[in-house]
Design an enzyme around this catalytic site. Structure first.
Site, short mmCIF file in Angstrom:
data_model
loop_
_atom_site.label_atom_id
_atom_site.label_comp_id
_atom_site.label_asym_id
_atom_site.label_seq_id
_atom_site.Cartn_x
_atom_site.Cartn_y
_atom_site.Cartn_z
N LYS A 74 -13.45 -8.61 9.21
CA LYS A 74 -14.24 -7.37 9.33
C LYS A 74 -15.69 -7.67 8.96
O LYS A 74 -16.21 -7.22 7.93
CB LYS A 74 -13.67 -6.30 8.40
CG LYS A 74 -12.42 -5.63 8.94
CD LYS A 74 -12.02 -4.49 8.02
CE LYS A 74 -10.72 -3.87 8.48
NZ LYS A 74 -10.19 -2.93 7.49
N GLY A 104 -6.02 -5.24 2.32
CA GLY A 104 -4.64 -5.22 2.80
C GLY A 104 -4.14 -6.60 3.17
O GLY A 104 -3.07 -7.04 2.74
N ARG A 152 0.83 -1.21 0.00
CA ARG A 152 0.00 0.00 0.00
C ARG A 152 0.86 1.26 0.00
O ARG A 152 0.45 2.29 -0.54
CB ARG A 152 -0.94 0.01 1.21
CG ARG A 152 -2.17 -0.83 0.98
CD ARG A 152 -3.13 -0.71 2.12
NE ARG A 152 -4.43 -1.27 1.77
CZ ARG A 152 -5.45 -1.37 2.60
NH1 ARG A 152 -5.33 -0.95 3.85
NH2 ARG A 152 -6.59 -1.89 2.21
N GLY A 209 -12.90 -3.55 1.63
CA GLY A 209 -14.27 -3.05 1.76
C GLY A 209 -14.63 -2.16 0.58
O GLY A 209 -15.76 -2.22 0.07
#
Ligand code: ADP
Ligand code: 3PG
Ligand code: MG
Length: 407
Positions: free
Chosen positions: A206, A359, A45, A382
């Site tokens: 998540k 990630g 990232r 997401g």
């Protein structure tokens, strides 16, 4: 959906403006996977943001202020979530000094008055209560230190936060960075005229932030493959006793609704039939594979089992477009990584157009040695699921547009 993707692709990008002599604030997503010793386990990232940062340096921006979140701190400062752990790596990758701004409020005038070519990295913006609340006060303060706002945080572009959304109210020039443009281009290839069948593979932990999205993707996908901690909530909703596994009880009803919606749209759903269970995550003594009906008291499901892997691999093999977000287990621990790594290889071996996002998922694919064998590695988890929903992501919504005069 396609028109919304086209709308996002129509925002102005960095190459459409002149940054010479300007103070540029870049919202990046440096939310990288990190181990307990603060080692960055995958710096993709950070690397992904380099073209945008380097472009500003090369085009003589007068100052560059990098703003990011890192993790999800709950009550202000917490060393575990400090961006200081990233400063050195960033300096190494940029081959340039990066000044760390611990206290944004106190350093505001220094950043704002800058007349030299400097790069600042601001401490985790989520240490400010106003960030996630999209507080206009914080958004205005961020806007005050720059002339140009560049959003290059694709991984966070589904969040309506002060630094990803609110700030656009207060800055005259606001554009997308190169990563945002590259991501939208790759997704438009997969989503505008998808070659069906399309399989969506979801996993990870998540649950609350992703499960509700699943109800809205049914028109676009043909198969929904669910693993990782995400599947624990579904299995419990179906009546399985998940014992000590990670389950979000408040989302059992949502899981049932997702299954109902899938049925209504004739989307095939694949859930684990067997799982790897352990007595402890950090100090495992007893680890075994059991059918999902037989999870032992005191044990937790931490990976998909071999029968599930076979089932998922066969479902994937027959797909022409595959989008994957969320590991199949606690891949950070060797013993619980097989399901994720083997699934990575199964997807990589397909002839489908394959996008992996998130990630941790991207980190797992890299560790599995399969990075080169995916069509596209997205930095968004997401965010990519919300794209699949067909929405305009907030991070693109308020940026200047090429098709609007004067913007
Ligand atoms: P991404 O970053 O790719 O979007 P998430 O952040 O949603 O993915 O999830 C990644 C995390 O999910 C990893 O840290 C992994 O250990 C965790 N995870 C996956 N399966 C399980 C499980 N069965 N139990 C607990 N944690 C899990
Ligand atoms: C991610 O890792 O998915 C992005 O950085 C967004 O993080 P968040 O889910 O904590 O907003
Ligand atoms: Mg993650």
């Amino acid at each position: 959906m396609s028109s919304n993707i086209t709308a996002m692709a129509g925002v102005k990008s960095l190459k459409d403006i002149d940054v010479t002599g300007k103070r540029v604030l870049i919202r990046v997503d440096f939310n990288v996977p990190m181990d307990t010793h603060f080692n960055i386990s995958d710096d993709s990232r950070i690397r992904a943001a380099l073209p945008t940062i380097n472009y500003c340096i090369d085009h003589n921006a007068c100052s560059i202020t990098l703003v990011s979140h890192f993790g999800n701190p709950k009550n202000g400062y917490d060393e575990r979530f400090s961006l200081r752990h990233i400063q050195k790596r960033l300096e190494r990758l940029l081959q340039k000094r990066v000044e760390f701004i611990e206290d944004f409020e106190a350093s505001k005038s220094e950043i704002a008055s800058c007349s030299l070519e400097r790069v600042f990295l601001v401490e985790n913006i989520r240490f400010h209560e106003g960030e996630k609340k999209n507080d206009p006060l914080l958004a205005r303060k961020l806007a005050e230190v720059c002339d140009v706002y560049v959003n290059d945080a694709f991984g966070t572009s589904h969040r309506k936060h002060a630094s990803t959304y609110g700030i656009t109210e207060f800055v005259e020039t606001k554009v997308a960075g190169f990563l945002m443009m590259k991501e939208i281009e790759a997704f438009s290839k997969a989503l505008e005229k998808p070659i069906r069948p399309m399989a969506l593979v979801v996993g990870g932990s998540k649950i609350s932030s992703k499960i509700t999205l699943l109800t809205s993707v049914m028109e676009k996908v043909d198969k929904l493959i669910i693993g990782g901690a995400m599947s624990n909530t579904f299995l419990q909703a179906l009546g399985h006793e998940m014992q000590g596994s990670l389950v979000e009880e408040e989302y059992l009803q949502t899981a049932k609704e997702v299954l109902e919606e899938a049925k209504r749209h004739k989307v095939k759903v694949y859930l684990p039939v067997d799982v790897v269970i352990t007595d402890s995550i950090d100090h495992p003594v007893d680890v075994k594979v059991v059918p999902v009906q037989d999870i032992l008291e005191g044990f937790k499901a931490v990976d998909i089992g071999p029968a599930t892997l076979k089932l998922f691999s066969e479902a994937i093999e027959l797909s022409n477009t595959i989008i994957w977000n969320g590991p199949m287990g606690i891949y950070e621990i060797n013993q619980f990584s097989k399901g994720t790594y083997k699934l990575a290889s199964a997807i990589a071996d397909c002839y489908a157009y394959s996008i992996v996002g998130g990630g941790d998922t991207a980190d797992a694919v890299e560790k599995a040695g399969e990075k080169e064998n995916f069509s596209f590695i997205s930095t968004g988890g997401g965010a990519s699921l919300e794209l699949l929903e067909g929405k305009i992501l907030p991070g693109f919504e308020k940026l200047d547009r090429n098709d609007v005069k004067g913007s």
